[in-house]
Design a protein around this motif. Structure first.
Motif, PDB file in Angstrom:
ATOM      1  N   ARG A 295       2.327  -6.242 -39.127  1.00  0.00           N
ATOM      2  CA  ARG A 295       2.298  -6.314 -37.666  1.00  0.00           C
ATOM      3  C   ARG A 295       3.232  -5.287 -37.003  1.00  0.00           C
ATOM      4  O   ARG A 295       3.848  -5.537 -35.962  1.00  0.00           O
ATOM      5  N   ILE A 296       3.312  -4.100 -37.606  1.00  0.00           N
ATOM      6  CA  ILE A 296       4.146  -3.037 -37.051  1.00  0.00           C
ATOM      7  C   ILE A 296       3.616  -2.538 -35.703  1.00  0.00           C
ATOM      8  O   ILE A 296       4.408  -2.320 -34.767  1.00  0.00           O
ATOM      9  N   PRO A 297       2.280  -2.347 -35.529  1.00  0.00           N
ATOM     10  CA  PRO A 297       1.804  -1.897 -34.208  1.00  0.00           C
ATOM     11  C   PRO A 297       2.219  -2.837 -33.087  1.00  0.00           C
ATOM     12  O   PRO A 297       2.674  -2.393 -32.021  1.00  0.00           O
ATOM     13  N   GLN A 298       2.086  -4.133 -33.332  1.00  0.00           N
ATOM     14  CA  GLN A 298       2.471  -5.103 -32.303  1.00  0.00           C
ATOM     15  C   GLN A 298       3.971  -5.072 -32.047  1.00  0.00           C
ATOM     16  O   GLN A 298       4.435  -5.214 -30.906  1.00  0.00           O
ATOM     17  N   ALA A 299       4.750  -4.857 -33.130  1.00  0.00           N
ATOM     18  CA  ALA A 299       6.204  -4.801 -32.983  1.00  0.00           C
ATOM     19  C   ALA A 299       6.631  -3.592 -32.157  1.00  0.00           C
ATOM     20  O   ALA A 299       7.529  -3.683 -31.304  1.00  0.00           O
ATOM     21  N   ILE A 300       5.981  -2.443 -32.408  1.00  0.00           N
ATOM     22  CA  ILE A 300       6.301  -1.235 -31.638  1.00  0.00           C
ATOM     23  C   ILE A 300       5.971  -1.446 -30.168  1.00  0.00           C
ATOM     24  O   ILE A 300       6.769  -1.133 -29.282  1.00  0.00           O
ATOM     25  N   ALA A 301       4.758  -1.986 -29.926  1.00  0.00           N
ATOM     26  CA  ALA A 301       4.354  -2.230 -28.536  1.00  0.00           C
ATOM     27  C   ALA A 301       5.315  -3.188 -27.844  1.00  0.00           C
ATOM     28  O   ALA A 301       5.738  -2.951 -26.704  1.00  0.00           O
ATOM     29  N   ALA A 302       5.689  -4.253 -28.527  1.00  0.00           N
ATOM     30  CA  ALA A 302       6.593  -5.239 -27.933  1.00  0.00           C
ATOM     31  C   ALA A 302       7.968  -4.640 -27.655  1.00  0.00           C
ATOM     32  O   ALA A 302       8.589  -4.921 -26.613  1.00  0.00           O
ATOM     33  N   SER A 303       8.452  -3.797 -28.564  1.00  0.00           N
ATOM     34  CA  SER A 303       9.774  -3.185 -28.388  1.00  0.00           C
ATOM     35  C   SER A 303       9.804  -2.285 -27.164  1.00  0.00           C
ATOM     36  O   SER A 303      10.752  -2.331 -26.364  1.00  0.00           O
ATOM     37  N   VAL A 304       8.766  -1.456 -27.034  1.00  0.00           N
ATOM     38  CA  VAL A 304       8.724  -0.547 -25.879  1.00  0.00           C
ATOM     39  C   VAL A 304       8.537  -1.323 -24.588  1.00  0.00           C
ATOM     40  O   VAL A 304       9.205  -1.056 -23.579  1.00  0.00           O
ATOM     41  N   LEU A 305       7.629  -2.294 -24.618  1.00  0.00           N
ATOM     42  CA  LEU A 305       7.333  -3.060 -23.407  1.00  0.00           C
ATOM     43  C   LEU A 305       8.507  -3.931 -22.975  1.00  0.00           C
ATOM     44  O   LEU A 305       8.597  -4.322 -21.805  1.00  0.00           O
ATOM     45  N   SER A 306       9.404  -4.238 -23.916  1.00  0.00           N
ATOM     46  CA  SER A 306      10.602  -4.990 -23.536  1.00  0.00           C
ATOM     47  C   SER A 306      11.557  -4.125 -22.714  1.00  0.00           C
ATOM     48  O   SER A 306      12.414  -4.631 -21.985  1.00  0.00           O
ATOM     49  N   VAL A 307      11.412  -2.804 -22.857  1.00  0.00           N
ATOM     50  CA  VAL A 307      12.239  -1.865 -22.093  1.00  0.00           C
ATOM     51  C   VAL A 307      11.561  -1.509 -20.775  1.00  0.00           C
ATOM     52  O   VAL A 307      12.178  -1.511 -19.713  1.00  0.00           O
ATOM     53  N   THR A 308      10.256  -1.173 -20.852  1.00  0.00           N
ATOM     54  CA  THR A 308       9.504  -0.802 -19.656  1.00  0.00           C
ATOM     55  C   THR A 308       8.022  -1.021 -19.895  1.00  0.00           C
ATOM     56  O   THR A 308       7.535  -0.855 -21.024  1.00  0.00           O
ATOM     57  N   LEU A 338       0.348   7.109 -37.413  1.00  0.00           N
ATOM     58  CA  LEU A 338       0.913   6.665 -36.141  1.00  0.00           C
ATOM     59  C   LEU A 338      -0.102   6.393 -35.044  1.00  0.00           C
ATOM     60  O   LEU A 338       0.203   5.717 -34.065  1.00  0.00           O
ATOM     61  N   PHE A 339      -1.331   6.919 -35.177  1.00  0.00           N
ATOM     62  CA  PHE A 339      -2.256   6.849 -34.044  1.00  0.00           C
ATOM     63  C   PHE A 339      -2.583   5.411 -33.649  1.00  0.00           C
ATOM     64  O   PHE A 339      -2.519   5.054 -32.468  1.00  0.00           O
ATOM     65  N   VAL A 340      -2.944   4.584 -34.620  1.00  0.00           N
ATOM     66  CA  VAL A 340      -3.350   3.210 -34.291  1.00  0.00           C
ATOM     67  C   VAL A 340      -2.203   2.410 -33.662  1.00  0.00           C
ATOM     68  O   VAL A 340      -2.399   1.750 -32.631  1.00  0.00           O
ATOM     69  N   PRO A 341      -0.975   2.436 -34.235  1.00  0.00           N
ATOM     70  CA  PRO A 341       0.116   1.720 -33.561  1.00  0.00           C
ATOM     71  C   PRO A 341       0.371   2.204 -32.131  1.00  0.00           C
ATOM     72  O   PRO A 341       0.583   1.398 -31.222  1.00  0.00           O
ATOM     73  N   LEU A 342       0.338   3.529 -31.940  1.00  0.00           N
ATOM     74  CA  LEU A 342       0.602   4.056 -30.600  1.00  0.00           C
ATOM     75  C   LEU A 342      -0.565   3.792 -29.653  1.00  0.00           C
ATOM     76  O   LEU A 342      -0.365   3.620 -28.442  1.00  0.00           O
ATOM     77  N   LEU A 343      -1.793   3.756 -30.199  1.00  0.00           N
ATOM     78  CA  LEU A 343      -2.947   3.416 -29.370  1.00  0.00           C
ATOM     79  C   LEU A 343      -2.826   1.982 -28.847  1.00  0.00           C
ATOM     80  O   LEU A 343      -3.155   1.695 -27.679  1.00  0.00           O
ATOM     81  N   THR A 344      -2.327   1.082 -29.695  1.00  0.00           N
ATOM     82  CA  THR A 344      -2.090  -0.300 -29.272  1.00  0.00           C
ATOM     83  C   THR A 344      -1.126  -0.350 -28.092  1.00  0.00           C
ATOM     84  O   THR A 344      -1.343  -1.064 -27.105  1.00  0.00           O
ATOM     85  N   LEU A 345      -0.053   0.439 -28.197  1.00  0.00           N
ATOM     86  CA  LEU A 345       0.921   0.507 -27.117  1.00  0.00           C
ATOM     87  C   LEU A 345       0.293   1.104 -25.860  1.00  0.00           C
ATOM     88  O   LEU A 345       0.471   0.581 -24.750  1.00  0.00           O
ATOM     89  N   ALA A 346      -0.443   2.201 -26.019  1.00  0.00           N
ATOM     90  CA  ALA A 346      -1.014   2.901 -24.870  1.00  0.00           C
ATOM     91  C   ALA A 346      -2.003   2.021 -24.102  1.00  0.00           C
ATOM     92  O   ALA A 346      -1.946   1.931 -22.870  1.00  0.00           O
ATOM     93  N   THR A 347      -2.897   1.363 -24.829  1.00  0.00           N
ATOM     94  CA  THR A 347      -3.897   0.532 -24.147  1.00  0.00           C
ATOM     95  C   THR A 347      -3.265  -0.689 -23.477  1.00  0.00           C
ATOM     96  O   THR A 347      -3.788  -1.197 -22.492  1.00  0.00           O
ATOM     97  N   SER A 348      -2.117  -1.138 -24.016  1.00  0.00           N
ATOM     98  CA  SER A 348      -1.464  -2.324 -23.430  1.00  0.00           C
ATOM     99  C   SER A 348      -0.913  -2.049 -22.031  1.00  0.00           C
ATOM    100  O   SER A 348      -0.673  -2.978 -21.268  1.00  0.00           O
ATOM    101  N   VAL A 349      -0.701  -0.757 -21.706  1.00  0.00           N
ATOM    102  CA  VAL A 349      -0.221  -0.423 -20.361  1.00  0.00           C
ATOM    103  C   VAL A 349      -1.314   0.249 -19.532  1.00  0.00           C
ATOM    104  O   VAL A 349      -1.039   0.832 -18.478  1.00  0.00           O
ATOM    105  N   GLY A 350      -2.551   0.195 -20.021  1.00  0.00           N
ATOM    106  CA  GLY A 350      -3.679   0.668 -19.223  1.00  0.00           C
ATOM    107  C   GLY A 350      -4.051   2.119 -19.382  1.00  0.00           C
ATOM    108  O   GLY A 350      -4.779   2.675 -18.553  1.00  0.00           O
ATOM    109  N   ILE A 351      -3.599   2.771 -20.463  1.00  0.00           N
ATOM    110  CA  ILE A 351      -3.978   4.161 -20.712  1.00  0.00           C
ATOM    111  C   ILE A 351      -5.347   4.185 -21.385  1.00  0.00           C
ATOM    112  O   ILE A 351      -5.586   3.468 -22.356  1.00  0.00           O
ATOM    113  N   ASP A 352      -6.253   5.013 -20.866  1.00  0.00           N
ATOM    114  CA  ASP A 352      -7.587   5.134 -21.439  1.00  0.00           C
ATOM    115  C   ASP A 352      -7.492   5.667 -22.871  1.00  0.00           C
ATOM    116  O   ASP A 352      -6.778   6.645 -23.117  1.00  0.00           O
TER     117      ASP A 352
END
Length: 425
Positions: A295-308, A338-352
């Motif tokens: 669950r590294i993609p979710q962890a990365i997304a959660a870490s960044v989203l906890s900041v902004t 790295l693409f899939v984890p970062l894509l998870t983060l990007a889509t979570s904030v509304g990036i196409d």
């Protein structure tokens, strides 16, 4: 603990200089042993990663590029580019960038561009009075346009990872690729004016017409690839096969510079290059499966989203991270891991997803020209017979220019999404 073994082994492998594919394989092997997971997972996941239909287009496009390169394409494209812009101040530098833009629509890889165009342009520029470091720098910088203008091997990889249409990916890169090339031409011109680089006399409309006709069959290949995809009747894989057949016919029978005795060597070289990429894909799929299971993609997304959760700040953070990674990691390997984890983060904030994929590929292309592991830097420095230091100093203005275009593409989604929406929707 198991995850620490995975990441620690991976980092150590990179530090000691192991090939990225081997590093991914060894790190995955160490993790599976530590976690007590059956090792049969390795061949299963490797095969699953490579058993993607669109990946068959990679050998096709690599073969097509090699056939056209051995069939006389490079000299013809350079001649046409020189007739087009060579009469301006710093004309050979401008021709270098223009040739890379034209060649990029055929090879799809930056290293092939750097080696082919550099082999012709760097000695020619040095002979005409251009500094060797500038000649190598402009060649290395402009080679990054290749994988942005369609076709593009990195974009095929991204499509296979994310499910985004490869045809859409190709079209998404067209406008950013043109912007990147034009921005570098402006940079060349400014440097040429400041340093008083030579200019060539205008060769006349006659030479422009002759050079265009001489290069027509080579240039038509880009139109064939793009037109086939836009027709909707041909898949990217089938387009790659058509391109290979076309390249063989043009090189062997129109230009008559591709001897049939050379064909086996070209095929073997293309097969070796393709095998290296697909092996990397296979090992990276094992590594990626482990990251997902942890669950590294979710962890990365959660870490960044906890900041902004501000989309614009997230885009900036992703770009800074990828620019750093690009300094140390090969482009395709970085995308696969790295693409899939970062894509998870990007889509979570509304990036196409298509927009994100475009600026991620563009970002990692810049990494091919940044030390200490900029492959195109090494290729061009070797051709120019220079140590890396002077070339790094000379390429700095081009890297800054490319970063400005990266930020423009990152914050103006329409630059990458408008053309695919017009052509495919």
């Amino acid at each position: 603990m198991d995850l620490a073994i995975l990441l620690g082994t991976f980092v150590i492998g990179l530090i000691i200089g192991l090939p990225v594919a081997v590093t991914l394989g060894v790190a995955s092997f160490a993790y599976l042993l530590a976690a007590g997971i059956p090792l049969v997972v390795i061949p299963q996941k490797m095969y699953a990663g490579m058993d993607v239909f669109v990946l068959l287009s990679i050998p096709g496009f690599i073969l097509a590029g090699n056939l056209m390169n051995h069939g006389g394409i490079t000299a013809r494209i350079v001649r046409f580019a020189n007739a087009l812009v060579g009469w301006l101040r710093g004309g050979l530098g401008l021709s270098n960038v223009a040739a890379s833009m034209l060649f990029g629509g055929i090879s799809g890889t930056a290293v092939a561009d750097a080696a082919s165009i550099g082999g012709v342009m760097i000695p020619g520029m040095k002979k005409a009075g251009y500094p060797a470091d500038f000649s190598a720098a402009v060649t290395a910088a402009s080679s990054t346009v290749g994988p942005i203008i369609p076709p593009s091997v990195p974009m095929i990889i991204v499509g296979s990872l994310s499910g985004i249409s490869v045809g859409r990916m190709f079209m998404a890169g067209a406008i950013p690729g043109l912007l990147l090339g034009l921005a570098m031409m402006v940079t060349v011109y400014i440097i040429a004016v400041r340093k008083g680089f030579p200019r060539q006399p205008w060769q006349g409309v006659g030479e422009l017409g002759k050079s265009f006709l001489n290069a027509f069959w080579a240039l038509f290949m880009t139109g064939l690839i793009v037109g086939s995809l836009l027709s909707g009747k041909v898949t990217p894989t089938e387009t790659a096969v058509v391109a290979s057949l076309y390249a063989f016919i043009v090189g062997a029978f129109f230009y008559r510079e591709l001897p049939l005795r050379m064909l086996p060597r070209v095929i073997v070289d293309s097969a070796v290059a393709s095998a290296a990429i697909l092996a990397l894909v296979g090992f990276a799929n094992v590594f990626g499966w482990i990251l997902v299971s942890e669950r590294i993609p979710q962890a990365i997304a959660a870490s960044v989203l906890s900041v902004t959760d501000n989309k614009f700040v997230v885009i900036l953070l992703i770009n800074v991270f990828l620019l750093f990674i690009g300094m140390f990691m090969e482009t395709i390997a970085a995308l696969i891991v790295l693409f899939v984890p970062l894509l998870t983060l990007a889509t979570s904030v509304g990036i196409d997803p298509l927009h994100f994929a475009t600026f991620a590929v563009l970002n990692l292309m810049i990494g091919l020209t940044t030390p200490p592991v900029g492959v195109c830097l090494f290729v061009c420095a070797n051709i120019a017979r220079l140590p890396l230091g002077p070339v790094v100093r000379a390429i700095t203005p081009f890297i800054l220019t490319n970063i400005l275009i990266l930020l423009l593409v990152s914050y103006v989604p329409a630059l990458s999404t408008w053309l695919p929406s017009v052509l495919f929707d």
